[in-house]
Design an enzyme around this catalytic site. Structure first.
Site, mmCIF file in Angstrom:
data_model
loop_
_atom_site.group_PDB
_atom_site.id
_atom_site.type_symbol
_atom_site.label_atom_id
_atom_site.label_comp_id
_atom_site.label_asym_id
_atom_site.label_seq_id
_atom_site.Cartn_x
_atom_site.Cartn_y
_atom_site.Cartn_z
ATOM 1 N N TYR A 24 0.795 -1.094 0.007
ATOM 2 C CA TYR A 24 0.004 0.186 0.024
ATOM 3 C C TYR A 24 0.873 1.208 0.032
ATOM 4 O O TYR A 24 0.171 2.179 -0.475
ATOM 5 C CB TYR A 24 -0.931 0.001 1.310
ATOM 6 C CG TYR A 24 -2.330 -0.524 1.105
ATOM 7 C CD1 TYR A 24 -2.437 -2.150 0.755
ATOM 8 C CD2 TYR A 24 -3.584 0.065 1.323
ATOM 9 C CE1 TYR A 24 -3.622 -2.582 0.647
ATOM 10 C CE2 TYR A 24 -4.634 -0.397 0.963
ATOM 11 C CZ TYR A 24 -4.759 -1.789 0.893
ATOM 12 O OH TYR A 24 -5.875 -2.414 0.679
ATOM 13 N N LYS A 48 3.078 -15.045 3.278
ATOM 14 C CA LYS A 48 3.025 -15.654 1.735
ATOM 15 C C LYS A 48 4.788 -16.098 1.849
ATOM 16 O O LYS A 48 5.254 -15.650 0.690
ATOM 17 C CB LYS A 48 2.647 -14.930 0.793
ATOM 18 C CG LYS A 48 2.492 -15.696 -0.623
ATOM 19 C CD LYS A 48 1.493 -16.752 -0.771
ATOM 20 C CE LYS A 48 1.773 -17.676 -2.018
ATOM 21 N NZ LYS A 48 0.892 -18.568 -2.286
ATOM 22 N N ASP A 72 -3.240 -18.069 1.192
ATOM 23 C CA ASP A 72 -4.130 -18.731 0.419
ATOM 24 C C ASP A 72 -4.916 -19.873 1.227
ATOM 25 O O ASP A 72 -6.297 -19.903 1.233
ATOM 26 C CB ASP A 72 -3.551 -19.383 -0.873
ATOM 27 C CG ASP A 72 -2.377 -20.196 -0.594
ATOM 28 O OD1 ASP A 72 -2.009 -20.133 0.320
ATOM 29 O OD2 ASP A 72 -2.018 -20.793 -1.641
ATOM 30 N N ASP A 86 -6.478 -6.653 4.240
ATOM 31 C CA ASP A 86 -7.512 -6.208 3.435
ATOM 32 C C ASP A 86 -8.581 -6.996 2.818
ATOM 33 O O ASP A 86 -9.617 -7.185 3.007
ATOM 34 C CB ASP A 86 -7.118 -5.183 2.296
ATOM 35 C CG ASP A 86 -7.930 -4.556 1.739
ATOM 36 O OD1 ASP A 86 -9.017 -4.090 2.166
ATOM 37 O OD2 ASP A 86 -8.279 -4.583 0.538
ATOM 38 N N ASP A 114 -12.362 -8.737 4.559
ATOM 39 C CA ASP A 114 -13.819 -8.844 3.912
ATOM 40 C C ASP A 114 -14.291 -10.122 3.992
ATOM 41 O O ASP A 114 -15.307 -10.263 4.191
ATOM 42 C CB ASP A 114 -13.359 -8.153 2.748
ATOM 43 C CG ASP A 114 -13.806 -6.855 2.408
ATOM 44 O OD1 ASP A 114 -13.366 -5.952 3.397
ATOM 45 O OD2 ASP A 114 -14.388 -6.306 1.298
HETATM 46 C C1 IPM Z 1 -10.547 -0.945 4.021
HETATM 47 C C2 IPM Z 1 -10.552 -0.485 2.393
HETATM 48 C C3 IPM Z 1 -9.449 0.560 1.974
HETATM 49 C C4 IPM Z 1 -7.942 -0.321 2.219
HETATM 50 C C5 IPM Z 1 -9.425 1.385 0.656
HETATM 51 C C6 IPM Z 1 -10.999 2.103 0.658
HETATM 52 C C7 IPM Z 1 -8.418 2.255 0.572
HETATM 53 O O1 IPM Z 1 -10.957 -1.329 1.603
HETATM 54 O O2 IPM Z 1 -10.287 -0.190 4.881
HETATM 55 O O3 IPM Z 1 -10.400 -2.123 4.030
HETATM 56 O O4 IPM Z 1 -7.999 -1.008 1.195
HETATM 57 O O5 IPM Z 1 -7.395 -0.389 3.297
HETATM 58 MG MG MG Z 2 -10.958 -3.269 2.355
#
Ligand code: IPM
Ligand code: MG
Length: 357
Positions: A135, A190, A222, A246, A250
């Site tokens: 990032y 990884k 993975d 990240d 999710d």
């Molecule tokens: C998160 C989001 C952010 C990230 C984006 C909006 C930059 O996906 O906070 O997980 O990738 O960190």
């Molecule tokens: Mg995210």
């Protein structure tokens, strides 16, 4: 106690309004100041993170953040895109430790896309390093230049990197968190392919020696993705880098029923924190009054606990959310047969009412 309120874009304004409503009934001595961020700030000031917004955030004990982003900004030069606001806040405030708890409320077991027995009682804590990794490495590409484009570019790259101190400090955060929980840490890497993550693994192992009570294991990313949906309850604390964190957070969100339930805290070494739902600005449902405000309300609870030293008030909010779920109220994202569908504002009102009881 000073709180910077940055609602941002899309559903950000709707969900943050509900969290503020909840904070206000607590009757604590907060000073709240609102500022523009993301696309909203770009429209007004030509920059997603204006100097004034950053200064306000830095001068506050905590930042309550909504969400940023909209597809309509996808063609802007990268430094001007809404996402740069959240990245800039994280970097400038040194918010390196991102806590993303994935807890499956018993009332929502049926809202998960996984079988109830896999998620019932789930309580994992993902700790994502937030200011390093790919990032913040060196990028090159078509839309990163402020001094002009690279229209004919035939390649693009981003650089994955971590320094020893960056890994050490996030490892300490993870082991300390585990000491207050089930004393298990899974470090996700990884290392079989990437030097950055062999380095990560070696250093996490080294720091682990200082926490003999904590069981440490290592997993490739993975496999971790697979285990998260195969047997999520095997995890206690998961620590990983910015990019993998990240993605995995999710995935973990869906175990709880909806990403609309997932709060997060991003802390620096002074316990100053930024609190935001783990979901995004959802432009597809913005303005419809149907977004789930609970992730933001629960983020406000984390803010009270971690940055404002108000653990009792945080407990009260969490109990109120649980009561509301008991009563069967659900926003669309967590609705299931036999429950009552409500909108954003009604959900916020219900939490306020449950707090008053
Ligand atoms: C998160 C989001 C952010 C990230 C984006 C909006 C930059 O996906 O906070 O997980 O990738 O960190
Ligand atoms: Mg995210």
């Amino acid at each position: 106690m000073k709180i910077a309120v940055l609602p941002g874009d899309g559903i950000g304004t709707e969900i943050v309004a509900e969290a503020i409503k909840v904070l206000k009934v607590l009757d604590l001595p907060f000073e709240m100041e609102t500022a523009l961020v993301g696309g909203a700030a770009y429209e007004a000031h030509g920059h997603p993170l204006p100097e004034s917004t950053l200064k306000l955030a830095q001068a506050s004990d905590a930042v309550l953040f909504g969400a940023v982003g909209d597809w309509k900004y996808d063609t802007l030069d990268r430094p001007l895109r809404p996402e740069q606001a959240i990245l800039g806040l994280r970097k400038n405030m040194g918010l390196f430790a991102n806590f993303r708890p994935a807890i499956c409320y018993k009332q929502l077991v049926d809202a998960s896309s996984l079988k109830p027995e896999l998620v019932a009682g789930l309580d994992i804590l993902i700790i994502r390093e937030l200011t390093g990794d790919i990032y913040f490495g060196q990028p090159r590409g078509r839309r990163i230049a402020t001094d002009g484009h690279f229209p004919g570019a035939e390649e693009a790259f981003d650089t994955m990197r971590y320094s020893r101190p960056e890994i050490e400090r996030i490892a300490h955060v993870a082991f300390q968190a585990a000491m207050k929980r089930d004393k298990r840490v899974t470090s996700v890497d990884k290392a079989n392919v990437l030097e950055t993550f062999q380095f990560w693994k070696d250093i996490v192992t080294e720091i682990g020696l200082q926490y003999p009570e904590v069981t440490l294991d290592h997993m490739y990313v993975d496999n971790a993705a697979m285990q998260l949906v195969r047997a999520p309850k095997r995890f206690d604390v998961v620590v990983t880098g910015n990019m993998f964190g990240d993605i995995l957070s999710d995935a973990a969100a869906m175990l709880t029923g909806s990403i609309g339930m997932l709060p997060s805290a991003s802390l620096n070494s002074k316990n100053q924190g930024l609190y935001e739902p783990s979901h995004g600005s959802a432009p597809d449902i913005a303005g419809k009054g149907i977004a789930n405000p609970l992730a933001t309300i629960l983020s406000a609870a984390m803010m009270l606990r971690f940055s404002l030293n108000q653990a009792a008030a945080a407990d009260r909010i969490e109990a109120a959310v649980s009561k509301v779920l008991d009563s069967g109220l659900r926003t669309t994202d967590i609705w299931s047969e036999g429950t009552t569908r409500v909108g954003t504002v009604e959900m916020g009102d219900a939490v306020v009412a449950a707090l008053a009881k």
